[in-house]
Write an enzyme that holds these catalytic residues in place. Structure first.
Site, mmCIF file in Angstrom:
data_model
loop_
_atom_site.group_PDB
_atom_site.id
_atom_site.type_symbol
_atom_site.label_atom_id
_atom_site.label_comp_id
_atom_site.label_asym_id
_atom_site.label_seq_id
_atom_site.Cartn_x
_atom_site.Cartn_y
_atom_site.Cartn_z
ATOM 1 C CG ASP A 96 -0.226 -0.005 2.546
ATOM 2 O OD1 ASP A 96 0.756 -0.771 2.690
ATOM 3 O OD2 ASP A 96 -0.639 0.742 3.462
ATOM 4 C CD GLU A 159 4.361 0.379 7.124
ATOM 5 O OE1 GLU A 159 5.091 0.698 8.073
ATOM 6 O OE2 GLU A 159 4.032 1.178 6.208
#
Length: 427
Positions: A96, A159
């Protein structure tokens, strides 16, 4: 070592493939929030790795924070078994990326190459590191197909927003148990000549002050929650910040300013909610009956989390004692203990030796100012033999015109490949 030259050559020969893979990953806009294209990037990686003999599993973090039918939290875990039993080396990268923001001069999702750099959101943090770990594994397998043990590559979600739909979920479900994984390298952008041993701790909390609504022309009939919050902010500014400046750590945290305890006020919201940008009217004349701030407290391995929390509650109680109508609520949002791998841990020693063989210098040992997914591998997986090592310059993360150097990715991929040789080949 006699394995060095063939592996280095194999990595160098894959330079164009490394650049192309990095570009392909950047061009998938895996924006978090809200969590776009997570399945797409996992599918692209599966299509690359499965034909090479990796067993690939797409794992949805069903029920995890932020997982929804609109934005499911997808993760990929790919495993390649060697010719003989042995230990497993796992490369974990998050897929991400944060919002684009303003100030770009290149296409944030174009993967443009110029002056030896690949540009784009996530180039540095951390799709360049993910690509480097894949190239390292591919080159190692091609050069030493009968190695002992296993290699895993994971691409995980969220994350940037805590990792609960990614590594935390996988750890909770046994993917990082010490029985199946023995060494973990997280290719975060901490510079190619550094080994990141861990990170500081973090505690997030929301404070709400309460008041009483009244007409803005007669504020004396109400009680302003914003004024109450002003008193809290004054106490933070005059008492807490000077106290935090006295707290220093022996952890090798970078940059230097993060060697002390820190506090950031992430946001403040009070009174009437903001209207849409196209709203042309005036706000209503009201005394604010609620005000909220979110605190981001980073603490040191020498500090106790109970003391960190007590500093805030004591501060609020001091304000309450001086303001008769003061009322507050505090809501804890998130906490992570500091973590730091031992410099004598096997993965640390191996990566250090590989850096010396590739870069002809000893590595620096650092600790990150902010947390990353090592927190879950340590806290949930109970796996201490974990570090962050990868290409990229940390200061470029989340910035406009983010980039990763191609030579840095090559060097880091060589370090990763030599580390595989050190840990998975018999010497």
């Amino acid at each position: 070592m006699q394995t060095d030259t063939p592996l280095k050559t194999a990595i160098t020969a894959r330079r164009d493939a490394l650049v192309a893979l990095t570009q392909d990953l950047i061009r998938i806009p895996t924006l978090n929030p809200p969590g776009r294209h997570y399945h797409d990037i996992c599918a692209v990686l599966e299509a690359r790795l499965a034909p090479q003999g990796f067993t690939c599993e797409l794992v949805r973090a069903k029920g995890a924070a932020a997982d929804s039918e609109a934005f499911p939290r997808w993760n990929l875990v790919a495993r390649y078994e060697g010719g003989r039993p042995g230990e497993c080396v796992h490369f974990n990268s998050h897929h991400d990326v944060v919002e684009v923001g303003h100030g770009w001069t290149t296409d944030p999702f174009g993967g443009e190459v110029k002056q030896g750099r690949v540009y784009g959101r996530g180039a540095c943090d951390m799709k360049g590191g993910l690509a480097a770990s894949i190239i390292a594994a591919e080159a190692f397998i091609a050069t030493h197909p009968e190695f002992a043990g296993a290699i895993e590559i994971s691409a995980t979600a969220d994350e940037e927003s805590g990792g609960f739909g990614g590594v935390a979920y996988l750890a909770e479900n046994g993917w990082f148990s010490p029985e199946r994984v023995q060494h973990v390298i997280i290719p975060e952008p901490l510079n190619k000549d550094r080994i990141c041993l861990g990170h500081r701790g973090v505690w997030w909390a929301e404070i709400e002050t309460k008041g009483r609504i009244a007409h803005g022309s007669m504020p004396f009939l109400g009680d302003s929650a914003i004024r109450h919050m002003g008193a809290v902010l004054h106490e933070i500014e005059t008492v807490l910040y000077p106290l935090l400046a006295t707290k220093r750590t022996e952890m090798p945290v970078v940059p230097e300013g993060a060697r002390q305890s820190t506090l950031n006020i992430n946001s403040i919201h009070g009174g009437e909610a903001e209207q849409d940008p196209d709203y042309t009217g005036l706000p209503a004349p009201c005394v604010a009956d609620r005000c909220r701030i979110v605190l981001d407290r980073r603490f040191l391995i020498e500090e106790d989390i109970t003391e960190v929390k007590a500093e805030i509650t004591s501060l609020l109680e001091r304000v309450k004692a001086s303001r008769p109508s003061f009322e507050y609520d505090i809501r804890e949002l998130f906490e992570v203990q500091p973590t730091m791998a031992d410099k004598d841990a096997p993965v640390v020693r191996s990566v250090a030796a590989s850096i010396e063989r590739v870069l002809a210098r000893q590595p620096d040992y650092v600790v990150s100012p902010g947390t990353y997914d090592q927190k879950h591998i340590d806290r949930i997986g109970r796996l201490k033999n974990c570090i962050a090592y990868g290409p990229g310059i940390l200061d470029l993360a989340h910035q406009p015109d983010e980039w990763v150097g191609i030579d840095d990715m090559i060097d880091s991929a060589q370090v990763m490949a030599l580390t595989l040789a050190d840990l998975l080949l018999e010497h």
